[in-house]
Design a protein around this motif. Structure first.
Motif, PDB file in Angstrom:
ATOM      1  N   GLY A   1       0.841  -1.195   0.000  1.00 48.39           N
ATOM      2  CA  GLY A   1       0.000   0.000   0.000  1.00 48.39           C
ATOM      3  C   GLY A   1       0.870   1.237   0.000  1.00 48.39           C
TER       4      GLY A   1
ATOM      5  N   ASN B   1       0.843   5.938  -0.441  1.00 46.19           N
ATOM      6  CA  ASN B   1       0.224   7.173  -0.896  1.00 46.19           C
ATOM      7  C   ASN B   1       1.020   7.713  -2.081  1.00 46.19           C
ATOM      8  OD1 ASN B   1      -1.650   9.270  -0.863  1.00 46.19           O
ATOM      9  ND2 ASN B   1      -0.610  10.419   0.734  1.00 46.19           N
TER      10      ASN B   1
ATOM     11  N   VAL C   1      -3.174   5.458  -6.106  1.00 52.20           N
ATOM     12  CA  VAL C   1      -3.350   5.167  -4.684  1.00 52.20           C
ATOM     13  C   VAL C   1      -4.440   4.122  -4.466  1.00 52.20           C
ATOM     14  CG1 VAL C   1      -4.051   6.136  -2.450  1.00 52.20           C
ATOM     15  CG2 VAL C   1      -2.461   7.385  -3.919  1.00 52.20           C
TER      16      VAL C   1
ATOM     17  N   ASN D   1      -3.572   0.268  -3.070  1.00 54.23           N
ATOM     18  CA  ASN D   1      -4.109  -0.164  -1.778  1.00 54.23           C
ATOM     19  C   ASN D   1      -5.225  -1.192  -1.917  1.00 54.23           C
ATOM     20  OD1 ASN D   1      -2.854   1.610   0.549  1.00 54.23           O
ATOM     21  ND2 ASN D   1      -3.126   2.937  -1.220  1.00 54.23           N
TER      22      ASN D   1
ATOM     23  N   THR E   1      -4.571  -5.395  -2.664  1.00 57.38           N
ATOM     24  CA  THR E   1      -5.029  -6.335  -1.628  1.00 57.38           C
ATOM     25  C   THR E   1      -5.926  -7.403  -2.245  1.00 57.38           C
ATOM     26  OG1 THR E   1      -4.861  -4.724   0.168  1.00 57.38           O
ATOM     27  CG2 THR E   1      -6.420  -6.530   0.480  1.00 57.38           C
TER      28      THR E   1
ATOM     29  N   ASN F   1      -5.423  -8.077   6.589  1.00 56.56           N
ATOM     30  CA  ASN F   1      -5.222  -6.861   5.808  1.00 56.56           C
ATOM     31  C   ASN F   1      -4.678  -5.744   6.685  1.00 56.56           C
ATOM     32  OD1 ASN F   1      -6.278  -8.141   3.512  1.00 56.56           O
ATOM     33  ND2 ASN F   1      -8.376  -7.525   4.023  1.00 56.56           N
TER      34      ASN F   1
ATOM     35  N   SER G   1      -5.168  -1.990   7.330  1.00 56.82           N
ATOM     36  CA  SER G   1      -5.967  -0.783   7.149  1.00 56.82           C
ATOM     37  C   SER G   1      -5.213   0.379   7.795  1.00 56.82           C
ATOM     38  CB  SER G   1      -7.358  -0.981   7.752  1.00 56.82           C
ATOM     39  OG  SER G   1      -8.175   0.136   7.508  1.00 56.82           O
ATOM     40  N   SER G   2      -5.918   1.337   8.327  1.00 63.53           N
ATOM     41  CA  SER G   2      -5.273   2.526   8.882  1.00 63.53           C
ATOM     42  C   SER G   2      -6.254   3.312   9.729  1.00 63.53           C
ATOM     43  CB  SER G   2      -4.771   3.405   7.735  1.00 63.53           C
ATOM     44  OG  SER G   2      -4.337   4.662   8.202  1.00 63.53           O
TER      45      SER G   2
ATOM     46  N   TYR H   1      -5.810   8.354  -0.072  1.00 66.74           N
ATOM     47  CA  TYR H   1      -5.288   7.329   0.837  1.00 66.74           C
ATOM     48  C   TYR H   1      -6.325   6.979   1.901  1.00 66.74           C
ATOM     49  CZ  TYR H   1      -2.043   4.882   3.942  1.00 66.74           C
ATOM     50  OH  TYR H   1      -1.425   3.947   4.739  1.00 66.74           O
TER      51      TYR H   1
ATOM     52  N   ALA I   1      -9.049   4.943   0.246  1.00 69.57           N
ATOM     53  CA  ALA I   1      -8.588   3.602  -0.107  1.00 69.57           C
ATOM     54  C   ALA I   1      -8.504   2.707   1.118  1.00 69.57           C
ATOM     55  CB  ALA I   1      -7.226   3.692  -0.793  1.00 69.57           C
ATOM     56  N   LYS I   2      -8.056   3.256   2.239  1.00 71.12           N
ATOM     57  CA  LYS I   2      -7.973   2.453   3.456  1.00 71.12           C
ATOM     58  C   LYS I   2      -9.360   2.158   4.026  1.00 71.12           C
ATOM     59  CE  LYS I   2      -3.614   1.568   3.889  1.00 71.12           C
ATOM     60  NZ  LYS I   2      -3.117   0.179   3.750  1.00 71.12           N
TER      61      LYS I   2
ATOM     62  N   ILE J   1     -10.407  -0.801   2.305  1.00 67.92           N
ATOM     63  CA  ILE J   1      -9.765  -2.011   2.841  1.00 67.92           C
ATOM     64  C   ILE J   1     -10.535  -2.527   4.055  1.00 67.92           C
ATOM     65  CG2 ILE J   1      -7.704  -2.884   4.024  1.00 67.92           C
ATOM     66  CD1 ILE J   1      -7.399  -2.635   1.008  1.00 67.92           C
TER      67      ILE J   1
END
Length: 278
Positions: free
Chosen positions: A94, A96, A129, A133, A137, A158, A160-161, A174, A177-178, A181
């Motif tokens: 993943g 940015n 991005v 990500n 995945t 996975n 994530s964030s 970003y 995208a997370k 996820i």
């Protein structure tokens, strides 16, 4: 931290050339796993794999483009020969892209010409991005989960964030995208629930990595205003360390200790997600 035993399990880690995922590989190897390190940076994964093997572990690096399914499938076939079927897949690839972030947190009536606003975001950067990500995945999961379906057992983890819970300023692509996820993690957990496959995610808080170093520190090493804001809103008042992710990572991929846990996105964030700022 090697209390949990992953002896002889085959762990496939994407993004294994990065600071965090290379550390994950080392720790899984210490816990007895056979580790496949996948990354576009072949030199880096070969270096990390050699370090693991020299320490008595079992690991092999593979140059892999997580956006090229044919390439992933070829790597998969080689891993089957070298190490065996995948038991645990860690989707760590993943990142940015500067073209997908703004220079300012809030839109203003007057903006200097050299300042990137929301209206200046580059479509190709945003696409990069999201592809890296999300597709980065999804595609490895399509390939390696086939081993798990065949064996009716396995784990998908996975990465994530914190951005997935509440989007951070400046990085809309970003963050989005997370968030995808996290949603995809829950979707996979349901989809594979009848196959003995669990799917979870960790959502790291703020750790210093190659991806965010320039956002958090000046060229002289001083914390930026953004870094100071993060620390003010993290109850533990510091950045996390890579080793502090291992407990959550190992727990969620341990079939004995987390056997009834699937579809979870675990924050490991020093309390950031729990603090309202007031």
């Amino acid at each position: 931290m090697t209390e949990m035993n992953f002896k002889d399990q085959v762990v496939v880690v994407t993004g294994a050339g990065g600071v965090l995922c290379s550390y994950f590989c080392e720790e899984y190897a210490k816990a007895g796993a056979k580790v496949a390190l996948l990354d576009l940076n072949e030199e880096r994964v070969l270096e990390v794999a050699a370090k693991i093997n020299q320490a008595g572990g079992t690991a092999k690096g593979y140059k892999t483009n997580v956006l090229d399914k044919e390439n992933i499938e070829a790597v998969h076939q080689q891993i089957l020969v070298d190490l065996g079927p995948c038991d645990i897949l860690v989707n760590g690839a993943g990142g940015n892209n500067p073209k997908a972030q703004t220079d300012i947190e809030y839109h203003q009536e007057t903006i200097q010409e050299d300042v990137r606003s929301f209206f200046d975001l580059d479509a190709s950067g945003i696409e990069f991005v999201f592809n890296l990500n999300f597709l980065g995945t999804l595609l490895p999961t399509q390939v390696f989960a086939a081993d798990m379906v065949a064996g009716k057992a396995g784990n998908i983890l996975n990465v994530s964030s914190m951005n997935a819970f509440t989007p951070l300023t400046k990085i809309p692509a970003y963050s989005g995208a997370k968030a995808a996820i996290s949603n995809f993690t829950q979707w996979l957990a349901v989809y594979f629930s009848k196959m003995g496959i669990r799917c979870n995610a960790i959502a790291p808080g703020f750790l210093v990595s190659n991806q965010n170093r320039d956002l958090l520190f000046s060229k002289t090493g001083e914390p930026t205003a953004r870094a100071e804001k993060i620390l003010r809103n993290t109850p533990l008042e510091r950045f996390g360390e890579p080793e502090e992710l291992i407990g959550g990572l190992f727990f969620l991929t341990d079939n004995q200790k987390a056997s009834f846990i699937t579809g979870v996105v675990l924050p490991i964030d020093g309390g950031f997600s729990a603090y309202s700022g007031v």
